[in-house]
Design a protein around this motif. Structure first.
Motif, mmCIF file in Angstrom:
data_model
loop_
_atom_site.group_PDB
_atom_site.id
_atom_site.type_symbol
_atom_site.label_atom_id
_atom_site.label_comp_id
_atom_site.label_asym_id
_atom_site.label_seq_id
_atom_site.Cartn_x
_atom_site.Cartn_y
_atom_site.Cartn_z
ATOM 1 N N VAL A 109 0.882 -1.189 -0.033
ATOM 2 C CA VAL A 109 -0.121 0.077 -0.058
ATOM 3 C C VAL A 109 0.826 1.296 0.051
ATOM 4 O O VAL A 109 1.630 1.268 0.602
ATOM 5 C CB VAL A 109 -0.892 0.227 1.404
ATOM 6 N N GLU A 110 0.343 2.297 -0.842
ATOM 7 C CA GLU A 110 1.049 3.564 -0.845
ATOM 8 C C GLU A 110 0.289 4.545 -0.835
ATOM 9 O O GLU A 110 -0.901 4.460 -1.450
ATOM 10 C CB GLU A 110 2.329 3.688 -1.846
ATOM 11 N N PHE A 111 0.571 5.775 -0.351
ATOM 12 C CA PHE A 111 -0.335 6.825 -0.552
ATOM 13 C C PHE A 111 0.374 8.035 -1.214
ATOM 14 O O PHE A 111 1.697 8.304 -0.566
ATOM 15 C CB PHE A 111 -0.768 7.494 0.849
ATOM 16 N N VAL A 112 0.146 8.843 -2.105
ATOM 17 C CA VAL A 112 0.933 9.697 -3.222
ATOM 18 C C VAL A 112 0.037 11.021 -3.133
ATOM 19 O O VAL A 112 -1.109 11.081 -3.611
ATOM 20 C CB VAL A 112 1.286 9.133 -4.465
ATOM 21 N N SER A 113 0.397 12.169 -2.441
ATOM 22 C CA SER A 113 -0.240 13.245 -2.622
ATOM 23 C C SER A 113 -0.363 13.994 -3.827
ATOM 24 O O SER A 113 -1.130 14.860 -4.155
ATOM 25 C CB SER A 113 0.238 13.940 -1.504
ATOM 26 N N ASP A 114 0.735 13.907 -4.569
ATOM 27 C CA ASP A 114 0.993 14.716 -5.882
ATOM 28 C C ASP A 114 1.010 13.842 -7.032
ATOM 29 O O ASP A 114 1.585 14.288 -8.086
ATOM 30 C CB ASP A 114 2.238 15.372 -5.703
ATOM 31 N N LEU A 115 0.216 12.538 -6.855
ATOM 32 C CA LEU A 115 0.322 11.849 -8.244
ATOM 33 C C LEU A 115 -0.331 12.350 -9.356
ATOM 34 O O LEU A 115 -0.129 12.319 -10.443
ATOM 35 C CB LEU A 115 0.014 10.384 -7.925
ATOM 36 N N ASP A 116 -1.611 12.749 -8.988
ATOM 37 C CA ASP A 116 -2.703 13.256 -10.060
ATOM 38 C C ASP A 116 -3.251 14.623 -9.609
ATOM 39 O O ASP A 116 -3.258 15.010 -8.439
ATOM 40 C CB ASP A 116 -3.738 12.142 -9.946
ATOM 41 N N PRO A 117 -3.496 15.586 -10.709
ATOM 42 C CA PRO A 117 -3.707 16.931 -10.413
ATOM 43 C C PRO A 117 -5.129 17.174 -9.755
ATOM 44 O O PRO A 117 -5.633 17.945 -8.863
ATOM 45 C CB PRO A 117 -3.903 17.732 -11.661
ATOM 46 N N ALA A 118 -6.071 15.822 -9.939
ATOM 47 C CA ALA A 118 -7.344 15.768 -9.361
ATOM 48 C C ALA A 118 -7.323 15.580 -7.913
ATOM 49 O O ALA A 118 -8.219 15.754 -7.175
ATOM 50 C CB ALA A 118 -8.151 14.781 -10.115
ATOM 51 N N GLY A 119 -6.095 15.148 -7.460
ATOM 52 C CA GLY A 119 -6.218 14.863 -5.936
ATOM 53 C C GLY A 119 -5.187 13.908 -5.622
ATOM 54 O O GLY A 119 -4.861 13.206 -6.551
ATOM 55 N N PRO A 120 -5.044 13.734 -4.144
ATOM 56 C CA PRO A 120 -3.940 12.455 -3.782
ATOM 57 C C PRO A 120 -4.614 11.218 -4.201
ATOM 58 O O PRO A 120 -5.842 10.908 -4.309
ATOM 59 C CB PRO A 120 -3.760 12.789 -2.258
ATOM 60 N N ARG A 121 -3.899 10.079 -4.075
ATOM 61 C CA ARG A 121 -4.155 8.903 -4.691
ATOM 62 C C ARG A 121 -3.673 7.970 -3.553
ATOM 63 O O ARG A 121 -2.447 7.566 -2.999
ATOM 64 C CB ARG A 121 -3.769 8.440 -5.847
ATOM 65 N N LEU A 122 -4.568 6.860 -3.221
ATOM 66 C CA LEU A 122 -4.204 5.659 -2.759
ATOM 67 C C LEU A 122 -3.751 4.726 -3.626
ATOM 68 O O LEU A 122 -4.541 4.407 -4.585
ATOM 69 C CB LEU A 122 -5.214 4.958 -1.662
ATOM 70 N N LEU A 123 -2.655 3.826 -3.635
ATOM 71 C CA LEU A 123 -2.393 2.875 -4.424
ATOM 72 C C LEU A 123 -2.135 1.466 -3.586
ATOM 73 O O LEU A 123 -1.701 1.563 -2.492
ATOM 74 C CB LEU A 123 -1.033 3.164 -5.261
ATOM 75 N N VAL A 124 -2.925 0.397 -4.119
ATOM 76 C CA VAL A 124 -2.803 -0.706 -3.645
ATOM 77 C C VAL A 124 -2.526 -1.949 -4.451
ATOM 78 O O VAL A 124 -3.105 -2.074 -5.431
ATOM 79 C CB VAL A 124 -4.220 -1.124 -2.922
ATOM 80 N N THR A 125 -1.619 -2.746 -4.268
ATOM 81 C CA THR A 125 -1.400 -4.008 -4.895
ATOM 82 C C THR A 125 -1.878 -5.339 -4.374
ATOM 83 O O THR A 125 -1.814 -5.333 -3.125
ATOM 84 C CB THR A 125 0.040 -4.277 -5.093
ATOM 85 N N THR A 126 -2.567 -6.334 -4.968
ATOM 86 C CA THR A 126 -2.922 -7.362 -4.484
ATOM 87 C C THR A 126 -2.448 -8.786 -5.091
ATOM 88 O O THR A 126 -1.859 -8.575 -6.053
ATOM 89 C CB THR A 126 -4.529 -7.490 -4.770
ATOM 90 N N ARG A 127 -2.604 -9.850 -4.455
ATOM 91 C CA ARG A 127 -1.862 -10.953 -4.961
ATOM 92 C C ARG A 127 -2.447 -11.447 -6.169
ATOM 93 O O ARG A 127 -1.567 -12.191 -6.885
ATOM 94 C CB ARG A 127 -2.467 -12.194 -3.765
ATOM 95 N N GLU A 128 -3.588 -11.199 -6.794
ATOM 96 C CA GLU A 128 -3.969 -11.795 -8.004
ATOM 97 C C GLU A 128 -3.588 -10.774 -9.006
ATOM 98 O O GLU A 128 -4.125 -10.664 -10.107
ATOM 99 C CB GLU A 128 -5.602 -11.671 -8.134
ATOM 100 N N ALA A 129 -2.552 -10.411 -8.926
ATOM 101 C CA ALA A 129 -1.725 -9.198 -10.027
ATOM 102 C C ALA A 129 -2.306 -7.897 -10.439
ATOM 103 O O ALA A 129 -2.537 -7.949 -11.478
ATOM 104 C CB ALA A 129 -1.304 -10.326 -11.131
ATOM 105 N N ARG A 130 -2.881 -7.202 -9.357
ATOM 106 C CA ARG A 130 -3.643 -6.024 -9.676
ATOM 107 C C ARG A 130 -3.109 -5.102 -8.866
ATOM 108 O O ARG A 130 -2.511 -5.056 -7.945
ATOM 109 C CB ARG A 130 -5.104 -6.225 -9.612
ATOM 110 N N LEU A 131 -3.134 -3.657 -9.477
ATOM 111 C CA LEU A 131 -3.066 -2.340 -8.964
ATOM 112 C C LEU A 131 -4.156 -1.535 -8.919
ATOM 113 O O LEU A 131 -4.696 -1.424 -10.022
ATOM 114 C CB LEU A 131 -1.922 -1.798 -9.526
#
Length: 220
Positions: A109-131
């Motif tokens: 899990v990661e949180f990035v405040s400046d990833l997207d101009p529309a707002g901060p983003r939570l990023l999550v990877t899971t075992r079934e090969a998804r982000l």
């Protein structure tokens, strides 16, 4: 319900990940028998392990956590995930800000405040090969599938770490550490490139890159 994945590694051979969705039948059992049709299990690979997770309000176990300032108040919030595929954000005052369950086991899990101009983003990877890309409140915006990468690196496509790199134009790209590979993803969830690398790269991805050579672009 939860997506189930199966991977079988034996003497360097990697079988493709397969996905099924399990359904809660509301019954208790000591023994479970799974049967699959020929179409559901191409190649006839034998299953040698079945993982069963307990359920209920007191069954969850925390398996990972990071501290990030999610609400921008200058105080760190706890982002913790459990073996029940649930992500919980706890504020500095102890209040639960967000609780969300994912289809598969959470690997990072990661949180990035400046990833997207529309707002901060939570990023999550899971075992079934998804982000997954989510808002700070937990609303899913997009999800990305890494299954295609297993034909490139000959290994499991699951992501195990998340970082970002700033490009010369100021935009950030997501870098996911996979087995022997890094995957570059846009802020909108589009896979930009799979880059094979030697070694188990999933343990080396930093949360943020740095401009080591002064060219205006961050490096890993």
């Amino acid at each position: 319900t939860s997506d189930c994945t199966f991977e079988n590694l034996h003497k360097g051979r990697v079988y493709p990940i397969l996905r099924w969705t399990s359904r809660d039948v509301g019954r208790q059992a000591r023994h479970v028998r799974l049967t699959f049709s020929a179409k559901a299990w191409p190649g006839g690979v034998g299953m040698n392990e079945l993982a069963v997770r307990a359920s209920g309000p007191n069954a969850a176990r925390i398996v990972g956590s990071v501290v990030r300032d999610v609400d921008g108040d200058g105080a760190g919030d706890i982002l913790a995930w459990t073996d029940q595929a649930e992500l919980v954000i706890v504020g500095a005052n102890g209040s639960v800000r967000m609780r969300k369950r994912f289809p598969g086991w959470i690997t990072s899990v990661e949180f990035v405040s400046d990833l997207d101009p529309a707002g901060p983003r939570l990023l999550v990877t899971t075992r079934e090969a998804r982000l997954y890309g989510l808002t700070a409140e937990g609303r899913e915006l997009w999800r990305t599938d890494f299954l295609a990468s297993q034909t490139i690196n000959g290994d499991l496509p699951t992501g195990y770490s998340i970082g970002t790199l700033r490009q010369k134009d100021g935009r950030r790209v997501i870098v996911v550490g996979n087995y022997h590979m890094s995957t570059f993803v846009s802020s909108q969830g589009e896979v930009l490139e799979y880059v094979p690398l030697p070694g188990a790269y999933h343990g080396l991805t930093l949360a943020r890159g740095a401009d080591f050579d002064g060219d205006g672009e961050e490096d890993i």
